[in-house]
Structures are given as C-alpha cells and as structure tokens.
Design a protein around this motif. Structure first.
Motif, short mmCIF file in Angstrom:
data_model
loop_
_atom_site.label_atom_id
_atom_site.label_comp_id
_atom_site.label_asym_id
_atom_site.label_seq_id
_atom_site.Cartn_x
_atom_site.Cartn_y
_atom_site.Cartn_z
N HIS A 163 16.19 -2.73 -0.11
CA HIS A 163 15.09 -3.51 -0.68
C HIS A 163 15.27 -3.56 -2.19
O HIS A 163 15.26 -2.53 -2.86
CB HIS A 163 13.74 -2.88 -0.31
N ILE A 219 6.78 4.09 1.50
CA ILE A 219 5.52 3.40 1.81
C ILE A 219 5.40 3.13 3.31
O ILE A 219 4.36 3.36 3.92
CB ILE A 219 5.41 2.09 1.00
N LYS A 220 6.50 2.62 3.89
CA LYS A 220 6.47 2.32 5.33
C LYS A 220 6.31 3.59 6.16
O LYS A 220 5.57 3.60 7.15
CB LYS A 220 7.74 1.58 5.73
N GLU A 230 2.78 4.61 5.90
CA GLU A 230 1.92 3.76 6.74
C GLU A 230 2.04 4.15 8.21
O GLU A 230 1.05 4.20 8.93
CB GLU A 230 2.31 2.29 6.54
N ARG A 231 3.31 4.42 8.65
CA ARG A 231 3.49 4.84 10.05
C ARG A 231 2.79 6.17 10.31
O ARG A 231 2.16 6.36 11.36
CB ARG A 231 4.98 4.93 10.38
N VAL A 234 10.12 1.64 -0.85
CA VAL A 234 9.65 0.85 0.29
C VAL A 234 9.67 1.69 1.57
O VAL A 234 8.73 1.65 2.37
CB VAL A 234 10.52 -0.42 0.45
N ARG A 235 10.75 2.46 1.74
CA ARG A 235 10.83 3.31 2.94
C ARG A 235 9.72 4.36 2.94
O ARG A 235 9.14 4.67 3.99
CB ARG A 235 12.20 3.98 3.01
#
Length: 531
Positions: A231, A262-263, A266-267, A259-260
C-alpha cells in the motif's frame, strides 16, 4: 567523534554480526542512556526489546532520523513490543523489532542505516539552503545543485512525471519504496507501476492534479518487492501550478505496515464485538435461568417483577427474585424472595443458584421465616469457607415474604430480611413505610438473629422489594436514594402492581440516562379482591 551506531544495554555476538557489513562504528553504552551518548547525527541505536518503547521515545527526542533497532528473543516478545510502539507518542517511523536469530537481519539493518544516513544528509541540505535564495540573486546553477542534492537524498521516493503520465526521473529512494532501481522506472507510465491492481486510481490522481492545479493524495495498492500487496501513499503536486503542461512531482511513501495494522485492528475489533455479543447472549441466558421463567397466578394477589442487568448485560449479576408455592401445604401459601449476591460472574451465579434453591428447600421443611434464613445462612457459611480457599469472598442479602389469602379479603404477609433493605408497604391512600424486619448478612457469621414482622394488606395495598441497584443508582455524585423512591411510590399508590414496577424501572433508568451501572431487580406484591 560520536559513533555512527550506539548499542545500549546489550553485548552479544548478534549485534556484531548485524553491523559487520554495514560499514559503521559502534559505541557500546550501558543503561540508562547518558546525555551526549546519542546525537542528532547518530545513524542507529541497537537495544534489547525488554528496554521498551520508552527508550525509542528518548532516542527520537534527540535524534529524530536515527533508526532504533530492537532485538527480541522470540515472536511473542516482538509482538508485545510492536503493539506498545504503535500506541506510544513520540516514536519515529524508523523503529523496528527483529528476532535476534533472524537470518535476514543483516540486509534489513544495512538498509535502515543507509536510509538514516540519507535522512540526515537531507536534513543538512535543507538547513544549508538559504531562504529566499532566488530572490537574493543566487546563481541558478547553485540553486539547481541544492535542489538536485535534495532530490537525490530525500528519504521518500520522488518521481518526475510529465503531463502524459510518463516517468522522466526518479530518486534513489525508489529502491526502498518500490524495490526498483531509479533507471528501471524511466519511460514507464505512473499508472503502469500499479499493474495487476486498479490503474484508474493513479490515472485519476494525475488527471485531478493537472486539471485543478491542486495537490492530490491517495493510498494505492500494488504488488510490492516481496510479491505481496503493498500500500503506497501517493501525493501528486504540480511542478509549476502556472504551467501544468510541465507535469507533476509524485511522492511515494510505503504505508503497508500502517494499512495492515489498521485492517488487523478492525478484524480484531470485529472479532471482539462478535465474542462480546456471544458472551452477552450466554450471560443473559444464564441470568434468565436464575429467575423464574414466568410469575405464577395467585388468587387474591397481583405480582409483577422487573430485572435490568448492568451495562450491556455481558456480565452475570447476583440480583435475583423468586415466587413459589410450598409443595404439600394445604391452601394457597406462597413465598416471594428478593436477593443480591455480592459480585458478578460465574461465582456469583453459582451462589445465586445455591441461595435460590436452598430457600425453596428450607421453605418446604418449615413455615418459620426465621428458620428459613438461619438454615440458608448455615449453608452459605459452609460455601463461604470453600470459596475463601479459592480467593473468593462473597456474601448474600435477601428478603423473604410468606403470604396467604386472608378469609376476609386481602393478604396475610409474614416478612423477614437478612442484610437486605426491608420491603416497603405502600397503602392505597399513599402511605409508604418499611416493614420492620432486620437481620445480619447471610453467609458471613455462623450465628445471628433475624427479626420478622407480620402484616395484612388490604386490597390495593402493595409490598415493594428491590435491590440496591434502585436506590444506589448514580448520576454524577447524586444517588437515586430512598427519598426519591418513597416519593415515586406515593405518586403511584393504588395503581396496578405491573404499572408500579414499570414506573420504578423507568425512573431509575432515566435517572442514569439509560445506562444501568448495577443490576436492577424489583418485585411488587399487591393484594386484590377475591375472584
């Protein structure tokens, strides 16, 4: 002369191996860091993961461009530190954690030290560039040298892209960001760098910038140097806003880790929410099993109850109520119980079940409420000793009502209490007073005396039993309190039992803005005319 690299608090062959091919000198320092050990020109600081994020914070306060390299003993220690680094303020972007036995560490360290060297050179170049040089008549050749030096040593990847989207120049940071040598990008279109992914995004960025003359930023996915998804944050800005035909500068920053993270967060949040919902459902199911599934119909009486769990209901509370008829007793003889077990969770649920079914058992053996409470106390004291060995110290409060239909109408009530707030009698004319029954906490003292009271309810009269979640409901520093409850009952005197129970629950929840801080249990017994 200050060393290029500072090694803090560790002396091990691993560091020597990592620095062997990096071409740097090292200064081996001890903990804690002394003033002057690290300077703004320090390239890297090595330390063990146990020294934590605070050390990185201290290093970057002095040397913001330095790479801070932590060595972890295992993946668990590495993961713990990386989590701490993400939430600690003042940590630079140039911090990483390696396993001490990582075979690929030499190349990573060499890249980080090289990047730190370019960051420091870049900062020095900016400091040397006089403000307003062009206005003061600096020769264009000298200004071009400064700008070229800045381009070559910038710590971010910079591309020069013409108005047609073709890359015409790239700086050395392309290697770290894109995995390509600068010369390999020349002649390629900016959109083609994102082959295999959505090429419309980079194309739209260029179009927006060249149409409006404003900078545009977007995070775009591409296939990274390791073959995985990378990203990249792309910022596109005109070379000259007055001459958009000259093309744009494109600055690229690798945002894959962010980004990883954040993801992954979120997961993890979604998984936690799903687990919380599942646990809340299980907790509520167990809580319901500790309450009667429905209230019985009793001739000459109306019974209503309310239970509202604290918070979101994900914790099993100790508040309970029960209404039951004694087996084998002639006539309509009933018991109503209101209780509160100290604490929450499985231990409280276990003690709630023990209390509820012990009272049912003792009520079947004797009609004496004093004896009922004394037998329950003995049972709970034995349980207290067992729980104390597991580090649990719980007690119970309870109030117990035995009631029968009076031949002349109304209800005959016998009441007792063990450490619980005495029930309130609400006459149909609005008089409110407590039933004079008192007794010690249950499950704490081996012996005790429980006083009881006998009363008669005329049709329309009420007895209201409740747990401390009602009177101790809190709004700021103010409690709902006994006086507010008494006034509420006066206003609702003579109304049906179910209406009174609802009025109490609604008032307490409104007082707390709908967020119950403790379990709320309410039981209302009302005498009615015989049918």
């Amino acid at each position: 002369m200050v060393a290029d690299v500072v090694v803090v608090g560790i002396v091990r062959p691993t560091v020597t191996r990592l620095l062997r091919n990096a071409g740097v000198t090292a200064d081996w320092a001890s903990m804690p860091l002394r003033d002057g050990t690290v300077s703004p020109r320090t390239l890297a600081v090595f330390t063990h993961a146990e020294h934590g994020a605070v050390l990185a914070q201290a290093v970057h306060a002095v040397a913001p461009d330095a790479a801070v390299v932590f060595l972890a003993d295992d993946d668990a220690q590495r993961a713990d530190l990386e989590s701490s680094l993400m939430i600690t303020p003042g940590i630079g972007r140039h911090t990483l954690c390696l396993r001490a036995d990582d075979d690929g560490g030499e190349a990573v360290v060499a890249d980080e030290i090289d990047a730190a060297r370019r960051r420091i050179t870049h900062r020095a170049t900016l400091a040397a560039l006089p403000v307003g040089a062009a206005k003061d008549g600096m020769p264009s050749e000298r200004l071009s040298d400064y700008l070229a030096h800045l381009f070559d040593h910038a710590p971010v990847c910079i591309l020069v892209v013409d108005a047609g989207g073709v890359i015409r120049a790239a700086n050395p940071s392309c290697v770290q960001t894109l995995g390509w040598q600068p010369q390999h990008t020349l002649g390629m279109t900016f959109a083609a760098m994102f082959g295999g992914h959505d090429q419309s995004i980079p194309a739209d960025l260029l179009t927006d910038c060249l149409t409006s003359g404003d900078a545009a930023t977007e995070t775009i996915a591409r296939t990274g140097p390791d073959g995985g998804v990378q990203h990249v944050e792309a910022t596109v800005t005109p070379i000259n806003p007055k001459r958009l035909d000259l093309g744009v500068f494109v600055m690229l920053r690798d945002e894959t880790a962010r980004v990883r993270t954040i993801k992954a967060t979120e997961r993890a949040l979604q998984a936690a929410e799903q687990s919380a919902l599942k646990y809340a459902g299980l907790a509520w199911t167990l809580q319901e099993s500790l309450l009667p599934p429905e209230l019985p119909h009793v001739e000459g009486a109306e019974i209503a109850a309310r239970f509202h769990p604290a918070g979101d209901g994900s914790e099993i509370g100790g508040d309970f109520y029960d209404v039951f008829q004694v087996p084998g007793v002639e006539g309509e003889e009933w018991y109503a119980v209101m209780g509160d077990v100290c604490g929450k969770g499985a231990g409280a649920a276990r003690l709630t079940a023990l209390t509820r079914y012990s009272l049912r058992g003792t009520a079947a053996r004797t009609r004496s409420i004093e004896r009922n409470l004394a037998d329950l106390n003995a049972t709970l004291c034995r349980q207290y000793e067992q729980d104390h060995e597991r580090g649990e110290n719980r007690f119970v409060t309870a109030t117990m009502l035995r009631f029968t239909t009076h031949p002349d109408g109304g209800l005959h009530v016998h009441a007792g209490s063990g450490g619980h707030a005495p029930p309130l009698i609400v006459s149909a004319d609005g008089t409110v007073e407590p039933i004079p029954c008192r007794g010690p906490l249950l499950g704490v003292f081996d012996t005790g005396a429980w006083s009881t009271a006998t009363l008669r309810l005329e049709p329309g009269d009420l007895v209201v039993a409740y747990t401390d979640g009602v009177t101790e409901a809190q709004r700021g520093d103010e409690h709902f309190g006994d006086d507010r409850l008494v006034e509420l009952l006066r206003r609702n005197a003579g109304r049906p039992a179910d209406d009174v129970a609802s009025a109490i629950e609604d008032a307490v929840l409104r007082f707390q803005s709908g967020n119950a801080r403790d379990d709320i249990a309410i039981l209302v017994l009302q005498a009615t005319n015989h049918t």
